[in-house]
Design a protein around this motif. Structure first.
Motif, PDB file in Angstrom:
ATOM      1  N   GLU A   1      44.094 -57.339  56.417  1.00 20.93           N
ATOM      2  CA  GLU A   1      44.164 -58.288  55.304  1.00 20.93           C
ATOM      3  C   GLU A   1      43.858 -57.616  53.981  1.00 20.93           C
ATOM      4  O   GLU A   1      44.491 -57.895  52.959  1.00 20.93           O
ATOM      5  CB  GLU A   1      43.170 -59.426  55.548  1.00 20.93           C
ATOM      6  CG  GLU A   1      43.630 -60.387  56.619  1.00 20.93           C
ATOM      7  CD  GLU A   1      42.616 -61.479  56.833  1.00 20.93           C
ATOM      8  OE1 GLU A   1      42.698 -62.493  56.147  1.00 20.93           O
ATOM      9  OE2 GLU A   1      41.723 -61.286  57.674  1.00 20.93           O
TER      10      GLU A   1
ATOM     11  N   ASN B   1      48.462 -56.709  45.099  1.00 20.90           N
ATOM     12  CA  ASN B   1      47.986 -56.415  43.755  1.00 20.90           C
ATOM     13  C   ASN B   1      48.727 -55.256  43.130  1.00 20.90           C
ATOM     14  O   ASN B   1      48.973 -55.240  41.934  1.00 20.90           O
ATOM     15  CB  ASN B   1      46.485 -56.148  43.783  1.00 20.90           C
ATOM     16  CG  ASN B   1      45.710 -57.426  43.971  1.00 20.90           C
ATOM     17  OD1 ASN B   1      46.082 -58.464  43.434  1.00 20.90           O
ATOM     18  ND2 ASN B   1      44.660 -57.360  44.757  1.00 20.90           N
TER      19      ASN B   1
ATOM     20  N   ALA C   1      51.975 -56.389  41.884  1.00 22.01           N
ATOM     21  CA  ALA C   1      51.901 -57.217  40.679  1.00 22.01           C
ATOM     22  C   ALA C   1      52.081 -56.389  39.420  1.00 22.01           C
ATOM     23  O   ALA C   1      52.456 -56.899  38.374  1.00 22.01           O
ATOM     24  CB  ALA C   1      50.572 -57.957  40.650  1.00 22.01           C
TER      25      ALA C   1
ATOM     26  N   ARG D   1      41.061 -58.161  36.127  1.00 23.39           N
ATOM     27  CA  ARG D   1      40.836 -59.117  37.197  1.00 23.39           C
ATOM     28  C   ARG D   1      39.397 -59.604  37.263  1.00 23.39           C
ATOM     29  O   ARG D   1      38.933 -60.070  38.304  1.00 23.39           O
ATOM     30  CB  ARG D   1      41.283 -58.508  38.534  1.00 23.39           C
ATOM     31  CG  ARG D   1      42.788 -58.640  38.700  1.00 23.39           C
ATOM     32  CD  ARG D   1      43.370 -57.513  39.453  1.00 23.39           C
ATOM     33  NE  ARG D   1      42.885 -57.471  40.820  1.00 23.39           N
ATOM     34  CZ  ARG D   1      43.059 -56.430  41.608  1.00 23.39           C
ATOM     35  NH1 ARG D   1      43.672 -55.364  41.161  1.00 23.39           N
ATOM     36  NH2 ARG D   1      42.611 -56.454  42.840  1.00 23.39           N
TER      37      ARG D   1
ATOM     38  N   ARG E   1      38.160 -62.242  36.046  1.00 23.70           N
ATOM     39  CA  ARG E   1      38.171 -63.653  36.404  1.00 23.70           C
ATOM     40  C   ARG E   1      38.319 -63.825  37.922  1.00 23.70           C
ATOM     41  O   ARG E   1      37.602 -64.592  38.551  1.00 23.70           O
ATOM     42  CB  ARG E   1      39.339 -64.329  35.681  1.00 23.70           C
ATOM     43  CG  ARG E   1      39.398 -65.831  35.814  1.00 23.70           C
ATOM     44  CD  ARG E   1      38.282 -66.469  35.016  1.00 23.70           C
ATOM     45  NE  ARG E   1      38.430 -67.909  35.032  1.00 23.70           N
ATOM     46  CZ  ARG E   1      39.021 -68.586  34.057  1.00 23.70           C
ATOM     47  NH1 ARG E   1      39.503 -67.953  33.011  1.00 23.70           N
ATOM     48  NH2 ARG E   1      39.111 -69.892  34.127  1.00 23.70           N
ATOM     49  N   GLU E   2      39.267 -63.069  38.474  1.00 20.61           N
ATOM     50  CA  GLU E   2      39.488 -63.126  39.917  1.00 20.61           C
ATOM     51  C   GLU E   2      38.224 -62.752  40.682  1.00 20.61           C
ATOM     52  O   GLU E   2      37.861 -63.392  41.677  1.00 20.61           O
ATOM     53  CB  GLU E   2      40.635 -62.179  40.297  1.00 20.61           C
ATOM     54  CG  GLU E   2      40.911 -62.142  41.789  1.00 20.61           C
ATOM     55  CD  GLU E   2      41.825 -60.987  42.202  1.00 20.61           C
ATOM     56  OE1 GLU E   2      42.740 -60.650  41.435  1.00 20.61           O
ATOM     57  OE2 GLU E   2      41.598 -60.438  43.296  1.00 20.61           O
TER      58      GLU E   2
ATOM     59  N   ARG F   1      36.270 -65.118  43.343  1.00 18.10           N
ATOM     60  CA  ARG F   1      35.980 -64.696  44.713  1.00 18.10           C
ATOM     61  C   ARG F   1      34.491 -64.723  44.997  1.00 18.10           C
ATOM     62  O   ARG F   1      34.045 -65.166  46.065  1.00 18.10           O
ATOM     63  CB  ARG F   1      36.536 -63.285  44.963  1.00 18.10           C
ATOM     64  CG  ARG F   1      38.048 -63.256  45.072  1.00 18.10           C
ATOM     65  CD  ARG F   1      38.564 -61.832  45.267  1.00 18.10           C
ATOM     66  NE  ARG F   1      40.017 -61.805  45.260  1.00 18.10           N
ATOM     67  CZ  ARG F   1      40.767 -62.024  46.332  1.00 18.10           C
ATOM     68  NH1 ARG F   1      40.185 -62.270  47.503  1.00 18.10           N
ATOM     69  NH2 ARG F   1      42.077 -61.989  46.246  1.00 18.10           N
TER      70      ARG F   1
ATOM     71  N   HIS G   1      32.423 -57.161  49.881  1.00 16.79           N
ATOM     72  CA  HIS G   1      33.822 -57.574  49.987  1.00 16.79           C
ATOM     73  C   HIS G   1      34.630 -57.095  48.785  1.00 16.79           C
ATOM     74  O   HIS G   1      35.748 -56.600  48.923  1.00 16.79           O
ATOM     75  CB  HIS G   1      33.919 -59.106  50.064  1.00 16.79           C
ATOM     76  CG  HIS G   1      33.413 -59.680  51.348  1.00 16.79           C
ATOM     77  ND1 HIS G   1      32.476 -60.694  51.397  1.00 16.79           N
ATOM     78  CD2 HIS G   1      33.694 -59.369  52.625  1.00 16.79           C
ATOM     79  CE1 HIS G   1      32.226 -60.982  52.658  1.00 16.79           C
ATOM     80  NE2 HIS G   1      32.946 -60.198  53.431  1.00 16.79           N
ATOM     81  N   ILE G   2      34.045 -57.282  47.606  1.00 19.38           N
ATOM     82  CA  ILE G   2      34.739 -56.863  46.381  1.00 19.38           C
ATOM     83  C   ILE G   2      34.897 -55.345  46.371  1.00 19.38           C
ATOM     84  O   ILE G   2      35.970 -54.802  46.057  1.00 19.38           O
ATOM     85  CB  ILE G   2      33.942 -57.313  45.136  1.00 19.38           C
ATOM     86  CG1 ILE G   2      33.701 -58.817  45.166  1.00 19.38           C
ATOM     87  CG2 ILE G   2      34.637 -56.891  43.849  1.00 19.38           C
ATOM     88  CD1 ILE G   2      34.929 -59.664  45.071  1.00 19.38           C
TER      89      ILE G   2
ATOM     90  N   GLN H   1      37.568 -54.313  48.709  1.00 20.86           N
ATOM     91  CA  GLN H   1      38.876 -54.708  48.179  1.00 20.86           C
ATOM     92  C   GLN H   1      39.424 -53.654  47.211  1.00 20.86           C
ATOM     93  O   GLN H   1      40.565 -53.211  47.329  1.00 20.86           O
ATOM     94  CB  GLN H   1      38.769 -56.059  47.466  1.00 20.86           C
ATOM     95  CG  GLN H   1      40.112 -56.577  46.983  1.00 20.86           C
ATOM     96  CD  GLN H   1      39.960 -57.787  46.070  1.00 20.86           C
ATOM     97  OE1 GLN H   1      38.956 -58.490  46.135  1.00 20.86           O
ATOM     98  NE2 GLN H   1      40.945 -58.012  45.230  1.00 20.86           N
TER      99      GLN H   1
END
Lengths: 229, 399
Positions: B5, B13, B16, B306, B308-309, B313, B322-323, B326
């Motif tokens: 995942e 990303n 994008a 990112r 805001r993202e 999260r 997790h961040i 990522q």
């Protein structure tokens, strides 16, 4: 009813540019399960700070905050993340959805961090979206949807973990009044289904939906009253 | 959130921002492509030199006459002081010298019909072919019988054949060596140049060379074969002590002969080549580092875009780890893809440019992938930590 939230003499002080700002002081309150509480106040009254503390995004400078019997100040960052993930559903004024992914993906995001299997996530996210009336918009991206629909995704995302508390921060602030009413009706419905809801707003008519109204002024509770039904 | 995942998310990303992603990929690809290319070229040259070293005859020492000593004075000319007996002595006096070949070489014209070529005429024994690891394209080398009979037979080096015959079989033809007729009985395979051209020679029996052509009874050189290359020091000691004793050299006099390794010249080239390759690899690595800095830069921009993202999260329950994972996954994939493109490009380039598919780089391909992914990870660490440690509330409000 069981107590969900208890605040004992909470104060929050910020230091900005060497100046101490008291955002909150002497906050004492209890919120029971299945209550529907609106928090009102002007900007600068401390309602956002209070909201952040409710949501475990921030911790108070002094005082005790018990959430479901747990002392929040004793938890570390990971444990706070877990509480936010599993016990709290956030609904923001500006929706705060991930712009590039579908309604479904947005909705299942909290479950991703809970560690639930993809198939189970899909099932629960689909259910949540159906619940808020977006069963036919599963694969749309936020940009392809209206403001009201976006807020419904956000509500579905808040619901999907079956949290103990739904925190709504000005949920109708970016919506026109008709759509706002629809969202308020949805939140009302969630409350009636047994959810605990805390909502921040500065609009009187929005606050009137709630069963209990707490007014903040200059970082203190000005009034705390049950609405006359 | 499992690895798959995370990868999917990272790909989304990267997609994008296609332009930014592909630019940085090109940077990375060029870097790793350059590294791989240099490595391949280096390995090829090494392989080449090694093959030539093997052709030259391994473990062979060449002994040639030096300046002689008369009454404590060094003579001004190189004096002949090596004999056939000495060549035999060297073999019997040493445990590590397994064979010796006496040589007498001199310049001379060779002619066939109307063509004449000035070359080197070398008289030797049948053992020469064995020690030098020579191969015949056609015919045979002369044998002991022909050596004993001072036979007028010769074996041609590739260059001489080229000059006199160009094509067609030379076997059985009669050529003139220094105006005397010789029958061609063999043609040697080309060996390639080292410090001299071993192919520009014609070989005849040593007895014939000494008696019929040059009229001498000494040698112009001896080849000595060692058991293994490791025996060099012992062989050198044995040669020196035998020859010094034979030449009655007292301790204060220097050697009146010279010993050198046949492969010395190529070994030197090999060394130089290695150093050069290492130097180029360093340069290529620098371009990889630049690629890595590029990735770090892109990741920093990506984090800023990112915020805001990240806030969203984190608010709905992502832990710092997790961040972190990522963003590191994302930069690792950037590195890995850069490697993939670089390697593919490099291989295609090699295929067309060198015109040869190389079996060797397989291990380097896997190294390259590891290096690229590693660079991606390292480059992503700082941006990822920055992302993970952002204040959640501020990130959520970030416009």
């Amino acid at each position: 009813m069981e107590t969900l939230i208890e605040m004992q003499d909470i104060a929050k002080t910020y230091t900005t540019g060497g100046v101490e700002v008291k955002a909150l002081s002497h906050i004492n309150l209890q919120i029971k399960k299945n209550e529907y509480v609106a928090i009102m106040g002007r900007s600068g009254s401390g309602k956002s700070t209070l909201m952040n503390i409710f949501g475990c995004l921030d911790t108070p400078t002094t005082g005790r905050y018990l959430f479901g019997g747990k002392d929040i100040q004793k938890l570390n960052d990971n444990q706070l993340s877990e509480i936010r993930n599993q016990k709290i559903g956030f609904v923001f004024q500006s929706f705060n959805l991930l712009p590039r992914v579908s309604a479904l993906k947005n909705t299942e995001l909290p479950l991703v961090y809970t560690g639930i299997s993809p198939s189970e996530r899909l099932k629960r996210a689909t259910e949540a979206l159906k619940h808020v009336g977006l069963g036919n918009r599963l694969h749309h991206k936020p940009s392809e949807l209206s403001g009201g629909q976006r807020q419904r995704i956000a509500i579905a995302r808040a619901l999907v973990t079956q949290p103990a508390l739904i925190l709504a921060d000005e949920p109708t602030g970016n919506l026109d009044s008709k759509t706002g009413e629809e969202i308020m009706a949805l939140i009302q419905e969630l409350h009636q289904q047994g959810n605990t809801v805390i909502m921040v707003t500065h609009e009187r008519y929005i606050a009137e939906h709630a069963a209990r109204l707490i007014r903040l002024k200059d970082g203190q509770i000005e009034s705390d009253e049950q609405a006359i039904v | 959130m499992n690895l798959f995942e995370n990868m999917t998310l990272a790909f989304q990303n990267l997609k994008a921002n296609p332009l930014r992603s592909s630019l940085i990929l090109i940077g990375m690809a060029v870097g790793i492509g350059a590294v791989l290319h240099v490595v391949v070229l280096g390995e090829m040259t090494q392989k080449n030199i090694k093959e030539r070293l093997e052709k030259l005859g391994s473990n062979v020492l060449s002994i040639s006459p030096g300046f002689s000593w008369r009454h404590g004075q060094r003579s001004s000319t190189k004096t002949v002081n090596l004999t056939w007996d000495e060549a035999n002595d060297l073999m019997t006096q040493s445990n590590v010298i397994t064979g010796t070949v006496p040589l007498y070489s001199g310049g001379g014209d060779v002619a066939f019909l109307d063509k004449t070529w000035s070359t080197q005429v070398t008289g030797t024994t049948p053992n020469y072919k064995v020690i030098n690891n020579d191969h015949l394209i056609e015919g045979r080398f002369f044998n002991q019988g022909e050596l004993d009979q001072r036979a007028r037979v010769c074996v041609l080096g590739a260059t001489v054949y080229e000059k006199l015959f160009k094509n067609g079989s030379p076997i059985g033809k009669t050529i003139m060596i220094k105006s005397k007729p010789f029958q061609v009985i063999g043609l040697l395979e080309a060996k390639g140049e080292s410090w001299s051209n071993p192919d520009d020679q014609v070989f005849i029996p040593l007895t014939t060379a000494q008696g019929r052509i040059f009229g001498v009874d000494h040698l112009s050189g001896i080849l000595a074969q060692m058991r293994t290359a490791q025996d060099y020091n012992e062989a050198l000691f044995d040669i020196e002590s035998t020859l010094r004793r034979n030449h009655r050299l007292t301790d204060e006099l220097a050697n009146d002969f010279r010993v050198r390794r046949q492969d010395f010249f190529l070994a030197t080239i090999q060394e130089t080549n290695k150093e050069l390759a290492q130097f180029i690899i360093v340069i290529a690595l620098v371009s990889l580092v630049v690629g890595g800095i590029g990735i770090a830069n892109v990741m920093l921009i990506s984090v800023t875009e990112r915020i805001r993202e990240i806030g969203i999260r984190r608010a709905i329950g992502a832990k710092k780890i997790h961040i972190l994972i990522q963003f590191i996954t994302e930069s690792m994939i950037l590195g890995f893809l850069g490697g993939l493109f670089g390697i593919t490009g490099g291989l295609i380039f090699n295929h067309f440019y060198i015109g040869e598919d190389l079996s060797l780089p397989l291990q380097w391909i896997s190294y390259s992938f590891l290096i690229c992914a590693g660079i991606g990870i390292v480059a992503g660490i700082y941006p990822a930590f920055k992302a993970a440690n952002r204040n959640v509330i501020e990130s959520l409000r970030y416009e």
